[in-house]
Design an enzyme around this catalytic site. Structure first.
Site, mmCIF file in Angstrom:
data_model
loop_
_atom_site.group_PDB
_atom_site.id
_atom_site.type_symbol
_atom_site.label_atom_id
_atom_site.label_comp_id
_atom_site.label_asym_id
_atom_site.label_seq_id
_atom_site.Cartn_x
_atom_site.Cartn_y
_atom_site.Cartn_z
ATOM 1 N N HIS A 99 0.879 -1.174 0.000
ATOM 2 C CA HIS A 99 0.000 0.000 0.000
ATOM 3 C C HIS A 99 0.918 1.225 0.000
ATOM 4 C CE1 HIS A 99 -2.187 -2.928 2.637
ATOM 5 N NE2 HIS A 99 -3.321 -2.386 2.228
ATOM 6 N N ASP A 102 2.425 2.020 3.374
ATOM 7 C CA ASP A 102 3.445 1.121 3.942
ATOM 8 C C ASP A 102 4.844 1.581 3.581
ATOM 9 O OD1 ASP A 102 1.183 -0.507 4.227
ATOM 10 O OD2 ASP A 102 1.666 -1.670 2.433
HETATM 11 C C1 XLS Z 1 -7.410 -6.538 5.390
HETATM 12 C C2 XLS Z 1 -6.990 -6.861 4.041
HETATM 13 C C3 XLS Z 1 -5.865 -6.002 3.489
HETATM 14 C C4 XLS Z 1 -5.788 -6.117 1.997
HETATM 15 C C5 XLS Z 1 -4.983 -5.040 1.350
HETATM 16 O O1 XLS Z 1 -8.079 -7.303 6.057
HETATM 17 O O2 XLS Z 1 -6.679 -8.214 3.981
HETATM 18 O O3 XLS Z 1 -4.652 -6.352 4.092
HETATM 19 O O4 XLS Z 1 -5.286 -7.345 1.594
HETATM 20 O O5 XLS Z 1 -5.498 -3.788 1.565
#
Ligand code: XLS
Ligand code: NI
Ligand code: NI
Length: 433
Positions: A99, A102
């Site tokens: 993301h 991150d």
């Molecule tokens: C949250 C989600 C997130 C997605 C990416 O529960 O799994 O981590 O995979 O935004």
């Protein structure tokens, strides 16, 4: 080189009898299964957020991890990237996912966020010239910052919709620049806490419009990857709109996007929705929207998204069986959206969690391939439906109630129940594992 992984070797395949913790027992990346090397079947990806950004906090306690890159300066974000690419190399990870939030420090406003992101994307791009690790997918974090507390696309405030749209644009640009193979939209806080203050109809239209704009932008910039929605039924919101695969399909149909968007299915989310992982995978395949997977399990007792590394071979085997039935991954892959437990403090823990997960998936995939190649399970399934392949069976699907009623009367049709053979099939599956 950083010194974060000092003393930890590159992980190699040593076979099932190895005594070495820092080795693969099942993941022999070049081993050919059903005509394809394991690495191409599995397409493993490391999740940047859990491995490098998550600090080990929980609702009752703060950060437990002590990482030299924690902080909000650009130099630290670059150190984090250095460590990340070292880990990808140690594991021989073919892909990673991230993301925006991150990888870059949070700026004071949109322009600063974008500048920070672009600087890190260039830093990644320079590393990726010499690295074997590619980008499986990029995505926007439209849920952590307080501006998103009432949703992103589905926010009652149009300014948040605008900020989110602009952020999706920059994240699609970043993903495109790094030659990402997919762009993911997980519904973050697209959902509600209480219906008392929520206009479901409006929020649905806003979400549909945002998705259409993302699809349009994909064509505009010539992004060749897939756009994927990741279903989840609840958490963080009490009710999330992208509840499960079937719900997402209905949403895509409503907005005419079922040929443009596929799903990224997460094991833990499937369980939260009251399904099995294989249910969601099979459903997506049959609806023609299967894309990719997040392979992280939940703790079955606690009832929330604990994002643990997979460690159950029989479960994983049934999941990959559905993936093989779908023809395998095309742009998708196996993303470990998994995090360490907060007591697992060491660099070693970060490596070994992935080693184990990759081995479990490799063992599961090999079992699934045996099941698939042997064909007994499919033969049993086909036999159960064989009546439908006869001329009479086929004709039924084209008929109508009156004609069928006449036929039942004249042919004296009186169905005889047959065993579903569940236990026999369960015994069969266990023979492959
Ligand atoms: C949250 C989600 C997130 C997605 C990416 O529960 O799994 O981590 O995979 O935004
Ligand atoms: Ni999740
Ligand atoms: Ni996920």
């Amino acid at each position: 080189m950083t010194n974060f992984f000092n003393g930890i070797p590159k992980i190699n395949y040593e076979g099932p009898n190895s005594e070495n913790d820092f080795a693969f027992r099942h993941y022999n990346s070049d081993e050919v299964v059903m005509g394809k090397p394991l690495k191409e079947h599995l397409r493993f990806a490391i999740a940047y957020w859990h491995s490098f950004a998550w600090e080990g906090g929980d609702p009752f306690g703060e950060r437990t991890f002590d990482r030299p890159w924690f902080g909000s300066e650009m130099d630290l974000a670059k150190l984090k990237a250095d460590v990340a690419f070292e880990m990808f190399e140690k594991l021989g990870a073919p892909f990673f996912c991230f993301h925006d939030a991150d990888v870059r420090p949070e700026g004071a406003n949109f322009s600063e966020n974008t500048r920070n992101l672009e600087e890190i994307v260039d830093y990644f791009a320079a590393k990726m010239e010499f690295s074997e690790t590619k980008l499986l997918w990029g995505t926007a974090n439209l849920f952590s910052h307080r501006r998103y507390m009432s949703g992103a696309a589905t926010n009652p405030d149009p300014d948040v919709f605008a900020f989110s749209a602009a952020t999706i644009k920059t994240c699609m640009d970043a993903t495109h620049k790094l030659k990402g193979q997919n762009y993911v939209l997980w519904g973050g806080r697209e959902g509600y806490e209480t219906l008392l203050n929520t206009d479901l109809g409006r929020e649905r239209k806003q979400a549909g419009r945002m998705l259409q704009m993302a699809v349009d932008y994909k064509y505009k910039i010539g992004f060749k990857g897939s756009i994927l929605i990741e279903p989840k039924p609840q958490e963080p919101m009490k009710h999330q709109y992208d509840y499960d695969v079937a719900t997402v399909y209905g949403f895509l149909k409503e907005f005419g996007l079922e040929d443009e968007v596929q799903v990224n299915i997460e094991q833990g989310h499937a369980i939260l929705a009251g399904h099995s992982f294989e249910h969601e995978l099979a459903h997506a395949r049959e609806l023609g929207i299967f894309g990719s997977i997040d392979m992280n399990r939940n703790d079955y007792q606690s009832g929330w998204d604990t994002d643990q590394f997979p460690n159950n071979v029989p479960e994983v085997a049934l999941a990959y069986y559905e993936v093989l039935k779908a023809g395998g991954f095309t742009t998708g892959g196996t993303n470990f959206d998994s995090k360490l437990r907060r007591q697992s403090l060491d660099a070693e823990d970060l490596i070994l969690s992935h080693v184990g997960a990759m081995d479990v998936c490799a063992a599961g995939l090999k079992a699934a391939a045996k099941m698939f190649e042997d064909g007994k399970l499919e033969a049993e399934r086909d036999a159960r439906y064989e009546g439908w392949d006869t001329p009479d069976g086929k004709a039924l699907m084209q008929s109508d109630l009156e004609a069928i009623a006449d036929k039942v009367v004249s042919g004296d049709i009186n169905p005889k129940p047959r065993s579903g053979r569940q236990e026999r099939l369960e015994n069969l599956v266990n023979r492959y594992i």
